[in-house]
Motif scaffolding. Structure first.
Motif, PDB file in Angstrom:
ATOM      1  N   ASN A   1       1.022  -1.223  -0.089  1.00 22.62           N
ATOM      2  CA  ASN A   1       0.340   0.160  -0.214  1.00 22.62           C
ATOM      3  C   ASN A   1       0.895   0.973   0.064  1.00 22.62           C
ATOM      4  OD1 ASN A   1      -2.528  -1.265   0.264  1.00 22.62           O
ATOM      5  ND2 ASN A   1      -2.258  -1.213   2.178  1.00 22.62           N
ATOM      6  N   HIS A   2       1.888   1.489   0.210  1.00 25.84           N
ATOM      7  CA  HIS A   2       2.889   2.304   0.585  1.00 25.84           C
ATOM      8  C   HIS A   2       4.562   2.166  -0.150  1.00 25.84           C
ATOM      9  CE1 HIS A   2       0.531   2.603   4.034  1.00 25.84           C
ATOM     10  NE2 HIS A   2       1.023   3.673   4.089  1.00 25.84           N
ATOM     11  N   GLU A   3       4.335   1.578  -1.420  1.00 29.99           N
ATOM     12  CA  GLU A   3       5.343   1.259  -2.909  1.00 29.99           C
ATOM     13  C   GLU A   3       5.617   2.104  -3.108  1.00 29.99           C
ATOM     14  OE1 GLU A   3       5.488  -0.911  -7.068  1.00 29.99           O
ATOM     15  OE2 GLU A   3       4.085  -1.541  -5.795  1.00 29.99           O
ATOM     16  N   LYS A   4       5.078   3.499  -3.085  1.00 30.31           N
ATOM     17  CA  LYS A   4       5.758   4.752  -3.885  1.00 30.31           C
ATOM     18  C   LYS A   4       6.515   5.421  -2.529  1.00 30.31           C
ATOM     19  CE  LYS A   4       4.899   9.577  -5.509  1.00 30.31           C
ATOM     20  NZ  LYS A   4       3.256  10.344  -5.628  1.00 30.31           N
ATOM     21  N   PHE A   5       5.929   5.208  -1.215  1.00 32.57           N
ATOM     22  CA  PHE A   5       7.304   5.929  -0.026  1.00 32.57           C
ATOM     23  C   PHE A   5       8.172   4.408   0.431  1.00 32.57           C
ATOM     24  CE2 PHE A   5       7.306   5.928   4.545  1.00 32.57           C
ATOM     25  CZ  PHE A   5       8.314   6.987   4.515  1.00 32.57           C
ATOM     26  N   ALA A   6       8.391   3.620  -0.323  1.00 29.82           N
ATOM     27  CA  ALA A   6       9.435   2.821  -0.069  1.00 29.82           C
ATOM     28  C   ALA A   6      10.352   2.969  -1.416  1.00 29.82           C
ATOM     29  CB  ALA A   6       8.612   0.800  -0.001  1.00 29.82           C
ATOM     30  N   LYS A   7      10.089   2.686  -2.605  1.00 29.25           N
ATOM     31  CA  LYS A   7      11.088   3.859  -3.630  1.00 29.25           C
ATOM     32  C   LYS A   7      11.455   5.054  -3.158  1.00 29.25           C
ATOM     33  CE  LYS A   7       9.760   0.249  -6.786  1.00 29.25           C
ATOM     34  NZ  LYS A   7      10.557  -0.479  -6.829  1.00 29.25           N
ATOM     35  N   GLU A   8      10.620   5.661  -2.045  1.00 26.62           N
ATOM     36  CA  GLU A   8      11.152   6.900  -2.023  1.00 26.62           C
ATOM     37  C   GLU A   8      12.463   6.851  -0.603  1.00 26.62           C
ATOM     38  OE1 GLU A   8       9.836  11.188  -0.448  1.00 26.62           O
ATOM     39  OE2 GLU A   8       8.257  10.070  -0.579  1.00 26.62           O
ATOM     40  N   ILE A   9      12.443   5.986  -0.261  1.00 31.55           N
ATOM     41  CA  ILE A   9      13.325   5.260   1.165  1.00 31.55           C
ATOM     42  C   ILE A   9      14.723   5.077  -0.091  1.00 31.55           C
ATOM     43  CG2 ILE A   9      13.881   4.203   2.471  1.00 31.55           C
ATOM     44  CD1 ILE A   9      11.424   4.327   3.788  1.00 31.55           C
ATOM     45  N   GLU A  10      14.105   4.084  -0.976  1.00 29.17           N
ATOM     46  CA  GLU A  10      15.363   3.175  -1.427  1.00 29.17           C
ATOM     47  C   GLU A  10      16.534   4.714  -2.497  1.00 29.17           C
ATOM     48  OE1 GLU A  10      13.498   0.337  -4.131  1.00 29.17           O
ATOM     49  OE2 GLU A  10      13.599  -1.377  -2.288  1.00 29.17           O
ATOM     50  N   GLU A  11      15.375   4.915  -3.056  1.00 26.62           N
ATOM     51  CA  GLU A  11      16.357   6.403  -3.851  1.00 26.62           C
ATOM     52  C   GLU A  11      16.842   7.273  -3.181  1.00 26.62           C
ATOM     53  OE1 GLU A  11      12.848   8.546  -5.604  1.00 26.62           O
ATOM     54  OE2 GLU A  11      12.345   6.135  -7.470  1.00 26.62           O
ATOM     55  N   LEU A  12      16.797   7.388  -1.661  1.00 22.01           N
ATOM     56  CA  LEU A  12      17.884   8.029  -0.558  1.00 22.01           C
ATOM     57  C   LEU A  12      19.587   7.686  -1.129  1.00 22.01           C
ATOM     58  CD1 LEU A  12      16.061   8.457   1.984  1.00 22.01           C
ATOM     59  CD2 LEU A  12      16.524   9.673   0.903  1.00 22.01           C
ATOM     60  N   GLY A  13      19.869   6.179  -1.295  1.00 16.73           N
ATOM     61  CA  GLY A  13      20.968   5.649  -1.145  1.00 16.73           C
ATOM     62  C   GLY A  13      21.284   4.553  -2.122  1.00 16.73           C
ATOM     63  N   ASP A  14      22.138   4.170  -2.817  1.00 14.79           N
ATOM     64  CA  ASP A  14      22.827   2.608  -3.760  1.00 14.79           C
ATOM     65  C   ASP A  14      22.700   1.443  -2.619  1.00 14.79           C
ATOM     66  OD1 ASP A  14      22.951   4.530  -6.107  1.00 14.79           O
ATOM     67  OD2 ASP A  14      24.830   4.425  -5.774  1.00 14.79           O
TER      68      ASP A  14
END
Length: 119
Positions: free
Chosen positions: A55-68
């Motif tokens: 349900n929060h897939e977009k937020f999870a992607k946002e977190i993952e984009e913070l670093g490699d």
């Protein structure tokens, strides 16, 4: 004992105390683990954690984009109860952890506990 010896010892002890306080305040030595999660009996089920992540897939992607080195997934931190889960965010660098913590503090989160783990 001579007065100069007492003064010297007092100065050394005072400096050691000051350095010790600075070390603890700046987090160079941690006295308590920073990354903890609620007790296992208070965690949601793996199914609930999986739904929250979906349900929060977009937020999870946002977190993952913070670093490699950042990965967001459902984790099972309780070896005695594999049916309990949470959102597990793993990271490589201290700067990634700080960015994740900052983002989480400014958001509504996932609706289930989030556990940060250094790889």
């Amino acid at each position: 004992m001579k007065s100069t010896s007492k003064i010297t010892i007092s100065i050394i002890v005072s400096l050691l105390l000051i350095v010790g306080v600075l070390v603890i305040i700046n987090g160079w030595i941690t006295t308590f683990p920073k990354d903890t999660h609620p007790s296992c009996d208070k965690l949601p089920t793996v199914a609930e954690a999986t739904t929250a992540l979906a349900n929060h897939e977009k937020f999870a992607k946002e977190i993952e984009e913070l670093g490699d080195g950042i990965k967001v997934e459902v984790g099972k931190p309780c070896p005695d109860d594999r049916e309990r889960g949470l959102i597990l965010v793993s990271y490589d660098l201290k700067s990634e952890r700080e960015a994740i913590s900052n983002l989480l503090s400014q958001s509504e989160g996932f609706g289930v506990p989030v556990h940060l783990v250094k790889r």
